[in-house]
Design an enzyme around this catalytic site. Structure first.
Site, PDB file in Angstrom:
ATOM      1  N   THR A 107       0.865  -1.203  -0.029  1.00 45.26           N
ATOM      2  CA  THR A 107      -0.103  -0.342  -0.248  1.00 45.26           C
ATOM      3  C   THR A 107       1.140   0.906   0.176  1.00 45.26           C
ATOM      4  O   THR A 107       1.917   1.174   0.527  1.00 45.26           O
ATOM      5  CB  THR A 107      -0.848   0.121   1.114  1.00 45.26           C
ATOM      6  OG1 THR A 107      -1.920  -1.633   1.274  1.00 45.26           O
ATOM      7  CG2 THR A 107      -1.904   1.093   1.005  1.00 45.26           C
TER       8      THR A 107
ATOM      9  N   GLY B 218       0.755  -2.160   4.832  1.00 43.64           N
ATOM     10  CA  GLY B 218       1.590  -2.406   5.546  1.00 43.64           C
ATOM     11  C   GLY B 218      -0.005  -3.758   6.436  1.00 43.64           C
ATOM     12  O   GLY B 218       0.392  -4.345   7.624  1.00 43.64           O
TER      13      GLY B 218
END
Length: 532
Positions: free
Chosen positions: A346, A428
Site C-alpha cells: 500500500t 502494511g
C-alpha cells in the site's frame, strides 16, 4: 534524529519523494489539498509500481480545522460472475489464488476516486484541470523513473513467482531480471492510458472507450470482470467513522475498510493505565499489542462490505464495548494469539494546504504487484484485492457477486483539543492500525514531533508484506530491556533489522492552530516531506 519539516502555505508527505514534490507543485500553483493529492496519487502509481497502481483501490478521509469531515470510498466490487460456483467450476477450492487473471476479480476503483476528489475540489474553489494534475505522472511513465532499491528488492523476491503471469515479465523485468536500482524504468503503455484519462476524464476508465479496451484485456487473461462490471462502478462519498477520546476526535474510513479497528485500538488504549511513561517501553508495546488482539477478534467476526454486515459499524465503537474489551487485557501477561494476519502492499500519503484543509489518502493493489498481471495494451497492473474473499459460505467475508471485499486500507485524521489537526497513516496490511496507533500516541500522548515519532523503532504483531510469521516483531533498535520484558510477559518476540520496511512506510502531518505546518516521513521508505 532527523528534524521535522516545517511549512506555512502547504505541506505533503509520501513514501516516494517524487510524489511529495508533485503535490507541492500543485500547492505552489494555488491548488488545494484535494488537487495536490490527485497529483500525488497519480505520480506514486507510476514511481512506486510494486506498491500500488491505477489498477487498484483507494480511500480518502478529508477535513479541516472546523466543519464537517468527508470521505471517498473508491473500492471496487467483485464481478457479477464471481460466484462460489464459478470458482468451483474452475477447480478452485480452499482459497482464491493470489496471482493471475483468476485473482483479478474486483473492479479497480482508484481512478474513480481521483474523479470524485476532483469534483469535490471544485466545491473548495479548485480550478486546475485533471490534465494538469496528471502531468507529472504522465511524464514519469513516458520518460522513465529511477528504480528504487525497494522496487528492485520486491521485483527480485517475486520474479520467479510472477514471471509466468501475463504481462509481468514484459513490463517489470529487463532481460528476465529485476531492473537494477537507479536504472531508468519506462512504462510507455501506462503513459498512453494516463494521457487518455487526462484528456477524457476518469469516467473513461469505467464507461468509455478505455473501459471497453480494459474489459477485452481482462477477458483475455481469464478475469471474470466485464464491461458491465466496470460500468456499474462509482466512487462513493461517505461520512467517516469518528471516535472521541480524551484530547482528540479521531476519524477513519468506513467498512469495507478496517478503519473501525484503528479507532477501536485507540479507544481501548485510552481505558488502560500505566503505559504512557516511555515511548520505547514494554508497557506501551504490550498495551497496544493486547488492544490490537481484542480489536482484531471482533473485526474478523463483523467487518466486510457494509451491505453485508450484521451490525452497524458504529456498534463496534460503543463505550460499553470498549470498556469490556479493555477489561479483558492483563497488564502483565500476553493473551494467546497464533492467528494468521493479513499482508498487503500500500501507499499512504497526506496533504494539508494553506487554508488548513487536509487529506489522508491510501492507495493499494493488495500484494506486491497485485495479481501480477499487466494488461497487454493499457499497461495496467491489476489488483488482487478479491483474494481476501473467503470461499467458505459461512464466513463473514464470503465471496458474492457485486460485493466489496474486506480492506486493510484505512487513512486516519485527528482533530486535537488544542486546535491541532493531524493526518497520519502507513502501508502494511494488518500493520496499518498498529502503526497508526503508535504514531498517534507518540505525537499526542508522548508529545513527540512527527519525525521523531516515525523514526523511533516500531513493532508489528503478525505478518505484513514480505513476512510469513505471526510473531511480535520488533526492530532491533529497541532497548534490550524492552525486548526481555516483553518475552517475560509471554510475547513471542522476533527481532527485525534496525530500519526494516516490514513495519511500514509511515507518515504524519500536523497543522497547529496558528497555521504552522509540521511533517514527518519514514526513512524506511523512499519518501519525503515537501513544504513551503
Amino acid at each position: 534524529m532527523t528534524q521535522s519539516f516545517l511549512g506555512r502555505r502547504g505541506i505533503a508527505v509520501a513514501p516516494h519523494s517524487l510524489a511529495s514534490e508533485a503535490a507541492l507543485r500543485v500547492l505552489r500553483e494555488g491548488g488545494n489539498a484535494l488537487e495536490a493529492m490527485i497529483a500525488a496519487a497519480a505520480s506514486i502509481a507510476v514511481v512506486y509500481p510494486h506498491m500500488n497502481s491505477i489498477g487498484g483501490d483507494g480511500f480518502w478521509v478529508i477535513g479541516g480545522p472546523g466543519g464537517p469531515l468527508a470521505g471517498i470510498d473508491a473500492s471496487g466490487a467483485s464481478a457479477a460472475a464471481a460466484t462460489l460456483e464459478h470458482y468451483a467450476q474452475r477447480g478452485v477450492s480452499g482459497s482464491i489464488p493470489f496471482r493471475g487473471g483468476i485473482a483479478a476479480l474486483t473492479v479497480a476503483g482508484t481512478v474513480s476516486g481521483w474523479g470524485a476528489a476532483h469534483a469535490l475540489s471544485r466545491e473548495w474553489g479548485g480550478r486546475l484541470p485533471l490534465s494538469r494534475l496528471l502531468e507529472d505522472a504522465l511524464w514519469y511513465a513516458r520518460e522513465g523513473i529511477p528504480v528504487t532499491h525497494s522496487q528492485w528488492a520486491a521485483t527480485s523476491a517475486k520474479r520467479a513467482e510472477l514471471a509466468p503471469i501475463a504481462g509481468f515479465a514484459d513490463t517489470f523485468l529487463v532481460d528476465g531480471e529485476a531492473p537494477a536500482a537507479f536504472s531508468r524504468f519506462r512504462q510507455p503503455r501506462l503513459a498512453a492510458t494516463l494521457r487518455r484519462i487526462a484528456e477524457h476524464g476518469s469516467d473513461d476508465f469505467y464507461r468509455g472507450e478505455l473501459a471497453r479496451q480494459l474489459a477485452a484485456e481482462l477477458a483475455a487473461v481469464g478475469s471474470p470482470l466485464t464491461a458491465a462490471d466496470l460500468a456499474a462502478h462509482q466512487a462513493k462519498r461517505v461520512d467517516p467513522l469518528t471516535l472521541a477520546i480524551p484530547g482528540a476526535t479521531l476519524a477513519n474510513m468506513t467498512p469495507p475498510s478496517q478503519g473501525v479497528v484503528s479507532l477501536m485500538i485507540l479507544g481501548i488504549m485510552q481505558r488502560l493505565q500505566g503505559w504512557d511513561a516511555d515511548p520505547l517501553g514494554a508497557a506501551f508495546v504490550h498495551a497496544q499489542v493486547e488492544a490490537t488482539k481484542q480489536a482484531f477478534k471482533l473485526r474478523d467476526q463483523h467487518v466486510t462490505d457494509p451491505a453485508f454486515m450484521r451490525i452497524a459499524p458504529a456498534e463496534l465503537l460503543r463505550p460499553s464495548l470498549l470498556d469490556e474489551l479493555a477489561a479483558r487485557i492483563d497488564p502483565q501477561r500476553a493473551a494467546p494469539w497464533g492467528r494468521r494476519t493479513e499482508a498487503g502492499d500500500t501507499v499512504w500519503m497526506g496533504v494539508i494546504d494553506g487554508e488548513g484543509r487536509a487529506v489522508s489518502f491510501i492507495q493499494s493493489i493488495y500484494h506486491e504487484f497485485g495479481a501480477g498481471l499487466v494488461l497487454a495494451e493499457s499497461g495496467v497492473n491489476w489488483q488482487n484485492r478479491g483474494c481476501s474473499f473467503s470461499l467458505d459460505p459461512s464466513h463473514i467475508n464470503v465471496l458474492a457477486p457485486g460485493k466489496r471485499p474486506f480492506h486493510t486500507l484505512n487513512p486516519a485524521l485527528a482533530r486535537l483539543a488544542d486546535g491541532r489537526l493531524m493526518v497520519y497513516g502507513t502501508m502494511g496490511g494488518d500493520g496499518q492500525p498498529q502503526t497508526q496507533a503508535t504514531v498517534f500516541n507518540r505525537i499526542q500522548r508522548f508529545g513527540l514531533e512527527p519525525q521523531a515519532a516515525i523514526e523511533m523503532p516500531r513493532w508489528l504483531l503478525g505478518r505484513t508484506w514480505g513476512m510469513a510469521s505471526d510473531s511480535l516483531k520488533l526492530e532491533a533498535r529497541f532497548p534490550a530491556a524492552t525486548v526481555e520484558a516483553l518475552r517475560s510477559m509471554g510475547h513471542e518476540v522476533e527481532l527485525l533489522a534496525d530500519w526494516d520496511e516490514s513495519v511500514g512506510h509511515a507518515g504524519a502531518l500536523v497543522r497547529r492552530s496558528d497555521g504552522l505546518l509540521i511533517g514527518g516521513f519514514d526513512p524506511r521508505s523512499n519518501g519525503a516531506v515537501a513544504a513551503f
